[in-house]
Enzyme design. Structure first.
Site, PDB file in Angstrom:
ATOM      1  N   GLU A  93       0.826  -1.215   0.000  1.00  0.00           N
ATOM      2  CA  GLU A  93       0.000   0.000   0.000  1.00  0.00           C
ATOM      3  C   GLU A  93       0.857   1.260   0.000  1.00  0.00           C
ATOM      4  OE1 GLU A  93      -3.092   0.016  -0.578  1.00  0.00           O
ATOM      5  OE2 GLU A  93      -3.881  -1.930   0.042  1.00  0.00           O
TER       6      GLU A  93
ATOM      7  N   ARG B  72       0.403   3.662  -3.264  1.00  0.00           N
ATOM      8  CA  ARG B  72      -0.271   4.947  -3.039  1.00  0.00           C
ATOM      9  C   ARG B  72       0.746   6.077  -2.859  1.00  0.00           C
ATOM     10  NH1 ARG B  72      -5.994   3.583  -0.050  1.00  0.00           N
ATOM     11  NH2 ARG B  72      -5.843   1.345  -0.253  1.00  0.00           N
TER      12      ARG B  72
ATOM     13  N   ASP C  48      -4.248 -10.132  -8.538  1.00  0.00           N
ATOM     14  CA  ASP C  48      -4.517  -9.125  -9.581  1.00  0.00           C
ATOM     15  C   ASP C  48      -3.339  -8.324 -10.153  1.00  0.00           C
ATOM     16  OD1 ASP C  48      -4.400  -7.816  -7.112  1.00  0.00           O
ATOM     17  OD2 ASP C  48      -6.403  -6.947  -7.213  1.00  0.00           O
TER      18      ASP C  48
ATOM     19  N   GLU D  92     -12.287  -0.410 -10.309  1.00  0.00           N
ATOM     20  CA  GLU D  92     -11.885  -1.368 -11.358  1.00  0.00           C
ATOM     21  C   GLU D  92     -12.804  -1.397 -12.574  1.00  0.00           C
ATOM     22  OE1 GLU D  92     -12.026  -2.084  -8.079  1.00  0.00           O
ATOM     23  OE2 GLU D  92      -9.865  -2.134  -7.655  1.00  0.00           O
TER      24      GLU D  92
ATOM     25  N   THR E 296      -0.907   0.611 -10.286  1.00  0.00           N
ATOM     26  CA  THR E 296      -2.176  -0.027  -9.925  1.00  0.00           C
ATOM     27  C   THR E 296      -3.074   0.878  -9.088  1.00  0.00           C
ATOM     28  OG1 THR E 296      -3.159  -2.116  -9.210  1.00  0.00           O
ATOM     29  CG2 THR E 296      -1.423  -1.200  -7.807  1.00  0.00           C
TER      30      THR E 296
END
Ligand code: DMJ
Length: 456
Positions: free
Chosen positions: A80, A84, A222, A356, A442
């Protein structure tokens, strides 16, 4: 306007906290970022900039300059923080050229490196940013590392190496599985036996072997697949190893996981030790966009087949939205016991402002110009306005199958980084962050193509 509204409320009630709680009008800190603050600021920076919300961008930049403290002590998710914070800072640096974003990204990147000190070089999922101690998630089987976590570092780490001149980041990303015998993760992953050519989600950072045979293109798997094809694109198509891994993985997925429901909907099932679970998570809906992006390169018959697959999956995800009362999709939907793209469990009926589905609309629009993707995106805008907009921000909802849903009181930072950015790009000209020049990490933070000499 939606972005301005989301930002203004965050700034007013929660500036410096990680997310806005729009009903109680306060901030949320959570425990994913190891004491780092301002997740929404960092995630919002490039979106504000791209949307030309100049004043708001300056507010965010000022916070980074004056208040963003990296000397923290707490348990952070390596994944994360990377997607981010590092992703958001790098993208904003590339868009603006402002040194502050680069130096913060590099400083933070350094703090993540101790997570790679394992017998294999595969990082553990959690790191204390102060002490450098790292460990695996308590919920991950037998101390394993997660495919979608250690497989989602490559894009950012290559840029950290490029910008710092320090190859250590690229080495970490590409040699994730350094052990005396093994040179890098890709080599290990190509050597390790893959059941039916599929990549399971749990790998031991100690032995380098799979811990459990659960395969998913949704949560836990993913973005590993996403970063393979994007690594190749970001290298200006030089990283042929990544392309081959992507092609082989997709072939195995097509062969073993892609299914058609009784009602004719194409979906990607999950796999548990050879048994199929006929379920798609909302997270898996990014795959329509990824497959379309990857389909642009290669022989014509394959291109066509993959474009069809991408369009069918995106259409199935669209169905998961249209079959709900709110016209927003559930966290997971199933294709069994008579259900077709609907949630069957109470615990899977929620929607937390995830991106998504609109992400796939954006890619499919850019790559086909079929107007239906803009129509579908506009339906999402209206549904968000109707069901998720509250007086002081946007909130997730607990049940998409009721027109009077309860709100979860959380404006996720990825709503500003991804959902609103992808919706905006869906209605922009194609040369705004052109797919020829940028790859999106992502978390939808754009990184420039061909900007690095570090090869995998
Ligand atoms: C985001 O933080 C990223 O897209 C990540 O890869 C998985 N999902 C969330 C949003 O749903």
């Amino acid at each position: 306007q939606m972005m301005k509204f989301a930002w203004d409320n965050y700034r007013q009630y929660a500036l410096g906290k990680n997310e806005l709680r729009p009903l109680s009008r306060n901030g949320h800190i959570g425990n994913m970022f190891g004491g780092l603050r301002g997740a929404t600021v960092i995630d919002a920076l490039d979106t504000l900039y791209i949307m030309e919300l100049e004043e708001e961008f300056q507010e965010a930049k000022q916070w980074v300059e004056k208040s963003f403290d990296l000397n923290v002590n707490g348990e952070a998710s390596l994944f994360e923080v990377n997607i981010r914070y590092i992703g958001g800072l790098l993208a904003t640096y590339y868009l603006t050229g402002d040194e502050v974003f680069k130096s913060k990204a590099l400083e933070l990147g350094e703090k993540l490196l101790p997570a790679f000190n394992t017998p294999t070089g595969i990082p553990r999922g959690v790191i204390n940013l102060g002490s450098g101690m790292s460990w695996s998630w308590g919920w991950a089987s037998a101390g394993s590392s997660i495919l979608a976590e250690f497989g989602t570092l490559h894009l950012e780490f290559l840029h950290l190496s490029e910008l710092s001149g320090n190859p250590v980041f690229a080495e970490k990303a590409t040699q994730l599985c350094l052990s005396p015998q093994v040179m890098n993760i890709r080599r290990v992953l190509s050597r390790v036996e893959k059941p039916q050519g599929l990549y399971p989600n749990f790998l031991s950072p100690v032995t380098g072997s799979w811990v459990q045979h659960h395969v998913s293109i949704g949560g836990l798997g993913d973005s590993f697949y996403e970063y393979l094809i994007k690594s190749w694109l970001m290298s200006d198509k030089k990283d042929s190893e990544a392309k081959k891994m992507y092609d082989d993985a997709l072939e195995a997925i097509e062969k073993h996981l892609v299914k058609k429901s009784a009602g004719g909907l194409t979906y990607i099932a999950e796999w548990r030790g050879g048994i199929l679970d006929h379920k798609m998570g909302h997270l898996a809906c990014f795959s329509g966009g990824m497959i379309a992006l990857g389909a642009q390169h290669g022989p014509e018959d394959r291109r066509q087949r993959h474009m069809e697959l991408a369009a069918e999956i995106t259409s199935t995800c669209h169905e998961s939205y249209t079959r709900s009362d709110t016209k927003l999709g559930p966290e997971a939907f199933r294709f069994d016991a008579g259900s077709e793209a609907t949630a069957t469990r109470l615990s899977e009926r929620y929607y937390i402002l995830r991106p998504e589905v609109v992400e796939s609309y954006m890619y499919l629009w850019r790559l086909t110009h079929d107007p239906k993707y803009r129509h579908w995106g506009w339906d999402v805008v209206q549904a968000l306005e109707k069901h998720c907009r509250v007086e002081s921000g946007f909130s997730g909802i607990r049940d998409v199958y009721t027109t009077t849903p309860t709100h979860d009181n959380m404006q996720q930072s990825f709503f500003l980084a991804e959902t609103l950015k992808y919706l905006y790009l869906l209605f922009c000209e194609d040369d705004v962050l052109s797919l020829e020049d940028w790859v999106f990490n992502t978390e939808a933070h754009p990184l420039p193509i061909n900007h690095t000499d570090f090869k995998a």
